[in-house]
Design an enzyme around this catalytic site. Structure first.
Site, PDB file in Angstrom:
ATOM      1  N   VAL A  51       0.871  -1.176   0.000  1.00 43.88           N
ATOM      2  CA  VAL A  51       0.000   0.000   0.000  1.00 43.88           C
ATOM      3  C   VAL A  51       0.913   1.233   0.000  1.00 43.88           C
ATOM      4  O   VAL A  51       1.787   1.354   0.853  1.00 43.88           O
ATOM      5  CB  VAL A  51      -0.919   0.004   1.241  1.00 43.88           C
ATOM      6  CG1 VAL A  51      -1.823   1.211   1.243  1.00 43.88           C
ATOM      7  CG2 VAL A  51      -1.758  -1.277   1.290  1.00 43.88           C
ATOM      8  N   ASP A 153     -16.151  -8.407   8.013  1.00 39.02           N
ATOM      9  CA  ASP A 153     -14.795  -8.467   8.552  1.00 39.02           C
ATOM     10  C   ASP A 153     -14.518  -7.204   9.362  1.00 39.02           C
ATOM     11  O   ASP A 153     -13.468  -6.573   9.227  1.00 39.02           O
ATOM     12  CB  ASP A 153     -13.794  -8.623   7.404  1.00 39.02           C
ATOM     13  CG  ASP A 153     -12.416  -9.055   7.909  1.00 39.02           C
ATOM     14  OD1 ASP A 153     -12.332  -9.514   9.065  1.00 39.02           O
ATOM     15  OD2 ASP A 153     -11.436  -8.925   7.150  1.00 39.02           O
TER      16      ASP A 153
END
Ligand SMILES: Nc1ncnc2c1ncn2[C@@H]1O[C@H](COP(=O)(O)OP(=O)(O)OP(=O)(O)O)[C@@H](O)[C@H]1O
Length: 849
Positions: A51, A153
């Site tokens: 990322v 999640d």
């Protein structure tokens, strides 16, 4: 006239220098640019890939670029759902760039990082701040639910903090819509956040498992440790199903406890609706405000109110038009949420304009959510939370650190100071805010440093010594004495929370006298426990297994990366994931439904699941009520923190949903195809090869790879190798798929368990369209399709994956064709763009927008 010899030599040298420079550029392996974004540094690494922090070249806005494999259906799923969400407490997805092998998501940058990390630093979050952050999180989930989507999640790691300290929900890799199927079966999520019905592998209502996870999040935020987290996962699961969490009255009040108890009801039907949650007294005053505004947002969006209606938008559009932009194309991209370069640029420009506008005309927001508002002494003192005044992670500590570092020539701090160690008044905080905002005035600074000096003097007098940012034991004694006068018990029935109790001070120790049993609660072990608890697998960490060593395994592509890695090492000494024994299923990614696409996997992981299942059942069926583990867990090495999982027990409908999601995003559904699907025709020959490849990748990715979701690429490669060579499941996928090799051209085949399909009725999911190039044809937005499934009816259904893989590059190509290059844009001044990007700290994202 010929040049002199000297001149000739000089010319030669110049030519060879520029040639070499160009050559050097060509041979650089380091990634510098992706689309219109210039990569600045690595900010994290997920299971998908790295990322990066990047800067949009045209607007200079900072974004995060998250890379994923194009063949990973979770990436497709994430993009598919994420692009539908346009909500203040959900990270924005600006743009999706598809290259030959990868998908790049340009996301809103949240410099505050994960709530998990924030909590690690703070140990516990004061109640009022909990109330504010939790309201934002619930708001985000409420919004997603109203779009008929469940996150599945929810965890601290998937909540990021933006620069204003606002919570932003992210990571929609496990999301699915519930419009077509209220009851789901796929076991997915992260063990410690899982609802009992998931642990017990019962069919479940999607919304309710999110509600449960919210309860776990709130509990953890308040207590600094997780309600159900044992060394042994089997025990954890047993506790989730059978036990009630224990509450510590030193940290939680009646309302908080009541709310958590409601959220953590074992019976899903007893769990409250999110509207009820937002209206709960614990959420006051934030919850109601968020509820009201979220409902407005949902209503507006469901009525199809498009963009380009506000004054600012129209003004910006006009400027762009005057500068020669195709504004129709921009409108189309934005309205259809194409997430292409046009939509991305528009969003970023608009945000920038909003920021400039609010700088030009600062207005005081009336919202309780306004950062300015919560800084007000009246409100702060009512709620008694010092942390409200420090919207950034690290709060005062961070600000102080910055300020002190600016003055490092005159003042020095030995160690970073934790916010918890400071007990400044609201006014002090405001001054500090002004300081940290860069608008500090000398007198304020002076004032502030006086206060700082006094603060240290007082602490010194009280015998506080700072060691690694925490008070030494001697200081705790002092603090304890101090707290005796402010004990929670004495304030328990007070309608107002005690500032001391809510403030960070309380996080450093509890009076022996306050504890009913008179036991001294020692804080440091609590923090340590929390570390390992939050990283649920981290509880098995070894001294060798740590984040550092994991980073070491990764090939550093460049000096830049090495530097970044080193920074990460400094910042996060987290335990790492190490391959667990094969029977370990729970917190590793175990047998994703992708791995079972068309197959009932017989992998090791599967057997591990069943073995663990046996374990669970044996544990739960114990007549004595004792924990009897007939299949003791094999020795685990260590893992990092909680991992998201998706089980092999996934229902076929879930698989179908996933593939349908992929289908939707990559190809436009046509009624004809739908009919074929319903009839169960198989087809497609030419897509079989890519499907085979994909199958193996899926298997290794979130499938039975012993590496968790956050596993690093090298490990993934290892597991992939293992899959390819040793897993019969992988071969089985390939065999079954290959058996349909000679079918129709336009679709892939998935051996599914299905009985039909349904079409979602949610209006909010409808009006979407990816770039038409995705399917190669102008596409009408397709609705997510989900097969209703009966496990008994196992037959192949058609699903049009074919074009998605063969045509994926077409999407990529077309997107890049559409992508704007710098030269396509006129000077940014022409469109009224200012270059003071990111400097403002305004309310650009407020719900009022
Ligand atoms: N929008 C963002 N702003 C700032 N940092 C981010 C952002 N998105 C992700 N990160 C950083 O990158 C890291 C990995 O991102 P993320 O958790 O989304 O990846 P992932 O592949 O979904 O991981 P996993 O699936 O293992 O949870 C995060 O821990 C976070 O520090």
């Amino acid at each position: 006239m010929f040049p002199s010899r000297l001149e000739q030599n000089q010319l030669k040298a110049n030519i060879s220098a520029s040639y070499n420079k160009l050559y050097g550029q060509f041979s650089l392996t380091e990634l510098r640019d992706v689309g219109n974004y210039r990569i600045l540094k690595i900010v994290g690494e997920g299971s998908f890939g790295k990322v990066y922090l990047a800067s949009h070249r045209l607007t200079h806005q900072k974004v995060v670029l998250k890379m994923g494999s194009k063949n990973d259906p979770n990436v497709v799923r994430e993009v598919f759902y994420h692009r539908q969400f346009d909500y203040v407490y959900i990270t924005k997805l600006y743009e999706v760039i598809v290259t030959e092998n990868s998908v790049w998501m340009a996301l809103e940058y949240c410099p505050g990082k994960e709530l998990y990390e924030y909590l690690l630093v703070k140990k516990r979050i004061p109640l009022d701040e909990c109330s504010r952050l939790f309201s934002q999180i619930v708001g985000a989930v409420f919004y997603a639910h109203s779009m008929k989507c469940v996150h599945r999640d929810l965890k601290l790691e998937n909540i990021l903090l933006d620069k204003k300290g606002q919570a932003k929900l992210t990571d929609f890799g496990f999301t699915r819509e519930c419009a077509t199927k209220g009851i789901l079966e796929t076991v997915c999520g992260t063990t410690v956040y899982m609802a009992p019905e998931l642990i017990e592998r019962k069919p479940y209502e999607g919304y309710k498992i999110d509600t449960w996870s919210l309860g776990i999040i709130l509990y953890t935020m308040i207590h600094g440790s997780m309600p159900f987290d044992e060394e042994d996962d089997i025990k954890t699961k047993y506790k989730i199903v059978n036990d009630e969490p224990s509450y510590d009255d030193n940290f939680i009040d009646v309302n908080g406890k009541d709310l958590i108890m409601q959220l953590l009801q074992k019976d899903p039907n007893q769990r409250p609706s999110l509207t009820h949650v937002l209206q709960h007294p614990f959420m006051h005053p934030y919850g109601c405000s968020i509820l009201e505004k979220t409902e407005k947002t949902i209503k507006r969006q469901s009525q199809g109110c498009k963009h380009f209606h506000s004054k600012l938008e129209r003004k910006l559009l006009k400027k762009l038009k005057q500068s020669g932009f195709d504004t129709q194309a921009i409108k189309q991209s934005v309205n259809k949420k194409k997430c292409d370069a046009l939509a991305g640029t528009w969003q970023l420009l608009l945000e920038k304009e909003k920021r400039s506008e609010s700088l030009r005309h600062p207005k005081r927001s009336r919202s309780v959510l306004s950062v300015k508002k919560v800084f007000e002494p009246s409100l702060s003192s009512r709620k008694g939370s010092e942390d409200l005044k420090s919207p950034e992670p690290g709060g005062k500590a961070a600000s102080l650190k910055r300020i002190m570092s600016r003055k490092s020539d005159t003042v020095s701090i030995r160690q970073p100071i934790n916010a918890a160690q400071l007990n400044l008044s609201p006014h002090q905080s405001q001054a500090e805010q002004a300081e940290s905002g860069g608008n500090a005035r000398p007198n304020k600074k002076h004032n502030f440093f006086n206060k700082m000096t006094n603060f240290f003097k007082t602490k010194k007098q009280n015998g506080v010594h700072y060691q690694n940012g925490s008070p030494s034991p001697s200081s705790k004694n002092t603090d304890k004495r101090k707290r005796n006068t402010n004990s929670f018990e004495s304030n328990k029935n007070s309608p107002h929370r005690s500032p001391t109790r809510n403030g960070n001070e309380t996080t450093h120790g509890i009076d022996t006298e306050d504890k009913p049993n008179g036991k001294l609660k020692i804080e440091e072990p609590m923090l340590k426990k929390f570390k390992s608890n939050t990283s649920s697998e981290g509880s098995r960490q070894t001294s060798m297994g740590n984040y550092d060593s994991e980073l070491d395994h990764r090939p550093a592509n460049s000096e830049h990366e090495v530097l970044e890695d080193n920074k990460l090492l400094e910042q996060r000494g987290r335990p790492m994931s190490i391959l667990s024994q094969q029977s370990e299923m729970s917190n590793d990614t175990y047998n994703s439904e992708y791995s079972t696409d068309g197959n009932i996997s017989n992998s090791k992981a599967n057997s591990s699941i069943s073995s663990t299942n046996r374990n669970i059942s044996s544990v739960m069926l114990s007549p004595s009520g004792d924990l009897t583990d007939s299949h003791p867990t094999q020795s685990r090495v260590t893992t990092r923190r909680s991992m998201s999982i998706m089980s092999s027990a996934s229902s076929a409908s879930e698989r179908s949903s996933r593939t349908d999601s992929f289908y939707d995003i990559s190809t436009a559904s046509s009624p004809k195809t739908m009919d074929l699907r319903a009839m169960g025709n198989y087809s497609n020959a030419d897509t079989m090869v890519p499907r085979m490849t994909v199958g193996s990748q899926w298997l290794s990715k979130r499938g039975r790879s012993p590496v968790g979701r956050r596993g690093r690429p090298p490990k993934r490669n290892i597991s992939r190798k293992l899959m390819n060579h040793s897993s019969s499941a992988a071969q089985s996928v390939i065999q079954e798929e290959s058996s349909f090799d000679n079918e129709d051209d336009n679709s892939g085949v998935l051996l599914e368990e299905t009985e039909g399909h349904g079409v979602p009725d949610t209006p909010l999911l409808h009006d979407l369209e990816m770039p038409s190039s995705v399917s190669g044809t102008p596409s009408k937005p397709s609705t997510p399709v989900c097969a209703e499934v009966q496990p008994t009816d196992r037959r192949p259904i058609l699903f049009a994956m074919g074009r998605s893989f063969s045509g994926g590059s077409r999407w990529s190509r077309n997107i890049s064709e559409e992508r704007l290059s710098t030269s396509d844009f006129p000077s940014l001044q022409n469109v009224g763009v200012h270059s003071d990007i990111g400097s403002a700290d305004d309310e650009d994202n407020s719900l009022e927008d």
